[in-house]
Design an enzyme around this catalytic site. Structure first.
Site, PDB file in Angstrom:
ATOM      1  N   ASN A   5       0.875  -1.179   0.000  1.00 36.11           N
ATOM      2  CA  ASN A   5       0.000   0.000   0.000  1.00 36.11           C
ATOM      3  C   ASN A   5       0.909   1.224   0.000  1.00 36.11           C
ATOM      4  O   ASN A   5       1.462   1.586   1.026  1.00 36.11           O
ATOM      5  CB  ASN A   5      -0.885  -0.041   1.255  1.00 36.11           C
ATOM      6  CG  ASN A   5      -1.710   1.219   1.435  1.00 36.11           C
ATOM      7  OD1 ASN A   5      -1.783   2.066   0.538  1.00 36.11           O
ATOM      8  ND2 ASN A   5      -2.323   1.355   2.605  1.00 36.11           N
TER       9      ASN A   5
ATOM     10  N   LYS B 225       0.184   4.261  -0.393  1.00 40.67           N
ATOM     11  CA  LYS B 225      -0.457   5.473   0.157  1.00 40.67           C
ATOM     12  C   LYS B 225      -0.207   6.672  -0.767  1.00 40.67           C
ATOM     13  O   LYS B 225      -0.102   6.496  -1.976  1.00 40.67           O
ATOM     14  CB  LYS B 225       0.006   5.714   1.598  1.00 40.67           C
ATOM     15  CG  LYS B 225      -0.181   4.452   2.459  1.00 40.67           C
ATOM     16  CD  LYS B 225      -0.032   4.674   3.925  1.00 40.67           C
ATOM     17  CE  LYS B 225      -0.260   3.353   4.666  1.00 40.67           C
ATOM     18  NZ  LYS B 225      -0.188   3.479   6.104  1.00 40.67           N
TER      19      LYS B 225
ATOM     20  N   HIS C  97      -9.560   1.312   4.613  1.00 44.49           N
ATOM     21  CA  HIS C  97      -8.311   1.475   5.373  1.00 44.49           C
ATOM     22  C   HIS C  97      -8.563   2.422   6.546  1.00 44.49           C
ATOM     23  O   HIS C  97      -9.354   3.360   6.435  1.00 44.49           O
ATOM     24  CB  HIS C  97      -7.216   2.029   4.445  1.00 44.49           C
ATOM     25  CG  HIS C  97      -5.871   2.010   5.092  1.00 44.49           C
ATOM     26  ND1 HIS C  97      -5.474   2.979   5.982  1.00 44.49           N
ATOM     27  CD2 HIS C  97      -4.844   1.133   4.998  1.00 44.49           C
ATOM     28  CE1 HIS C  97      -4.258   2.685   6.410  1.00 44.49           C
ATOM     29  NE2 HIS C  97      -3.849   1.570   5.829  1.00 44.49           N
TER      30      HIS C  97
ATOM     31  N   GLU D 203      -6.966   4.835   7.629  1.00 36.47           N
ATOM     32  CA  GLU D 203      -6.758   6.257   7.291  1.00 36.47           C
ATOM     33  C   GLU D 203      -7.990   6.816   6.591  1.00 36.47           C
ATOM     34  O   GLU D 203      -8.351   7.981   6.789  1.00 36.47           O
ATOM     35  CB  GLU D 203      -5.489   6.402   6.435  1.00 36.47           C
ATOM     36  CG  GLU D 203      -4.237   6.209   7.287  1.00 36.47           C
ATOM     37  CD  GLU D 203      -3.042   5.631   6.564  1.00 36.47           C
ATOM     38  OE1 GLU D 203      -3.010   5.647   5.325  1.00 36.47           O
ATOM     39  OE2 GLU D 203      -2.128   5.144   7.256  1.00 36.47           O
TER      40      GLU D 203
ATOM     41  N   GLU E 133      -5.526  -4.719  10.626  1.00 39.14           N
ATOM     42  CA  GLU E 133      -4.497  -3.707  10.843  1.00 39.14           C
ATOM     43  C   GLU E 133      -4.787  -2.943  12.134  1.00 39.14           C
ATOM     44  O   GLU E 133      -5.572  -1.987  12.129  1.00 39.14           O
ATOM     45  CB  GLU E 133      -4.479  -2.720   9.676  1.00 39.14           C
ATOM     46  CG  GLU E 133      -4.202  -3.369   8.334  1.00 39.14           C
ATOM     47  CD  GLU E 133      -3.606  -2.366   7.343  1.00 39.14           C
ATOM     48  OE1 GLU E 133      -2.511  -2.608   6.859  1.00 39.14           O
ATOM     49  OE2 GLU E 133      -4.244  -1.331   7.094  1.00 39.14           O
TER      50      GLU E 133
ATOM     51  N   GLY F 159       2.385   2.349  10.747  1.00 40.38           N
ATOM     52  CA  GLY F 159       3.352   3.426  10.569  1.00 40.38           C
ATOM     53  C   GLY F 159       4.044   3.849  11.850  1.00 40.38           C
ATOM     54  O   GLY F 159       4.701   4.887  11.892  1.00 40.38           O
TER      55      GLY F 159
ATOM     56  N   SER G 281       3.308  -2.146  10.397  1.00 40.82           N
ATOM     57  CA  SER G 281       4.759  -2.244  10.587  1.00 40.82           C
ATOM     58  C   SER G 281       5.318  -3.636  10.313  1.00 40.82           C
ATOM     59  O   SER G 281       6.246  -4.081  10.991  1.00 40.82           O
ATOM     60  CB  SER G 281       5.153  -1.753  11.988  1.00 40.82           C
ATOM     61  OG  SER G 281       4.729  -0.410  12.168  1.00 40.82           O
TER      62      SER G 281
HETATM   63  P1  PGA Z   1       2.712   0.249   7.712  1.00 37.33           P
HETATM   64  O1  PGA Z   1       1.256   0.489   7.040  1.00 37.33           O
HETATM   65  O2  PGA Z   1       3.240  -1.032   7.125  1.00 37.33           O
HETATM   66  O3  PGA Z   1       3.511   1.456   7.296  1.00 37.33           O
HETATM   67  O4  PGA Z   1       2.505   0.166   9.177  1.00 37.33           O
HETATM   68  C1  PGA Z   1       0.370  -0.563   6.822  1.00 37.33           C
HETATM   69  C2  PGA Z   1      -0.901  -0.027   6.219  1.00 37.33           C
HETATM   70  O5  PGA Z   1      -1.335   1.073   6.601  1.00 37.33           O
HETATM   71  O6  PGA Z   1      -1.512  -0.657   5.333  1.00 37.33           O
END
Ligand code: PGA
Length: 255
Positions: free
Chosen positions: A12, A14, A98, A100, A169, A175, A215
């Protein structure tokens, strides 16, 4: 029951990368991976880079995914993109719900449900994201939150329930460099599978792939992917670097 689901690793990206940068990352990923087919590999660039990235991966085993879409087929929805437009670009997958999008753009389970149905109708495979906040985990609400998200986001799919991929998640792990321990993640993944079983029966529940996201990186991927109910990863930060993304894919092959 033994795990006979194929591992799926999706990147992803983003809101990152210009077209030129996305092309370079894609070329590096395909070089690192070669003909890998033991694991399903998906890259999800921004809308603006879908065409260029899609052209590069045409003759490889890597598949294209988008990060969002609207549920209507067409019409007066300024700024939105439909499922058929994504199919037009040869997208096979779309990330939906997601955290976000839920947090910053007000997406509810009902909106996610509309999108999931529209994606399936257009022959796109939805990667449906669920996960609890730190506050919810600390106040012991994780399973209630997950149950609500799964039941509402996947409501009314009937036989089509088997078309979805789920990404667990935990928001506190996205992140942040914090990862759910393999045991914490497995516990929630097994719980998600039990809800899927209630919704669609054993065969469907056993066939649905549940990715972990938050992560994930080469150093922790193998242990996470070895868990009986963890069937892949949705990767943010580590997907922006070809060798770390390939490292996670290789962990999926090895396990
Ligand atoms: P990350 O993000 O691997 O940077 O923690 C995962 C995601 O948001 O899909």
């Amino acid at each position: 029951m033994s795990k006979n689901r194929k591992i799926i690793i999706a990147g992803n990206w983003k809101m990152n990368k210009s077209i030129a940068e996305a092309e370079e990352l894609t070329r590096n990923i395909t070089m690192e991976l070669g003909e890998t087919s033991e694991v399903d590999v998906v890259v999800c660039p921004t809308f603006t880079a879908l065409k260029s990235v899609g052209d590069i991966i045409t003759n490889t085993t890597v598949k294209l995914g988008a990060q969002n879409m609207h549920w209507e087929a067409e019409g007066a929805y300024t700024g939105e993109i439909s499922a058929s437009m994504l199919r037009d670009l040869y997208c096979h997958y779309v990330i939906l719900g997601h955290s976000e999008r839920r947090t910053y753009f007000g997406e509810t389970d009902e909106i996610v449900n509309n999108k999931v149905k529209a994606a399936i109708a257009a022959n796109l495979k939805p990667i449906v994201c669920v996960g609890e906040s730190l506050e919810q985990r600390e106040s012991d609400q994780t399973k209630d939150v997950i149950k609500g998200q799964i039941e509402k986001s996947l409501a009314g799919l009937g036989e089509n329930l088997d078309k979805v991929i789920i990404a667990y998640e935990p928001i506190w792990a996205i992140g942040t460099g914090l990862t759910a321990s393999p045991e914490q993640a497995q516990d929630v993944h097994a719980y998600i599978r039990s809800i899927l079983e209630e919704m669609g029966g054993t065969d469907i529940a056993q066939s649905i792939r549940i990715q972990y996201g938050g992560s994930m990186k080469p150093a922790n991927a193998e242990e996470l992917l070895s868990q009986p109910d963890i069937d892949g990863g949705l990767i943010g930060g580590a997907a922006l670097d070809a060798s770390s993304f390939a490292g996670i894919v290789n962990a999926g092959i090895q396990k």
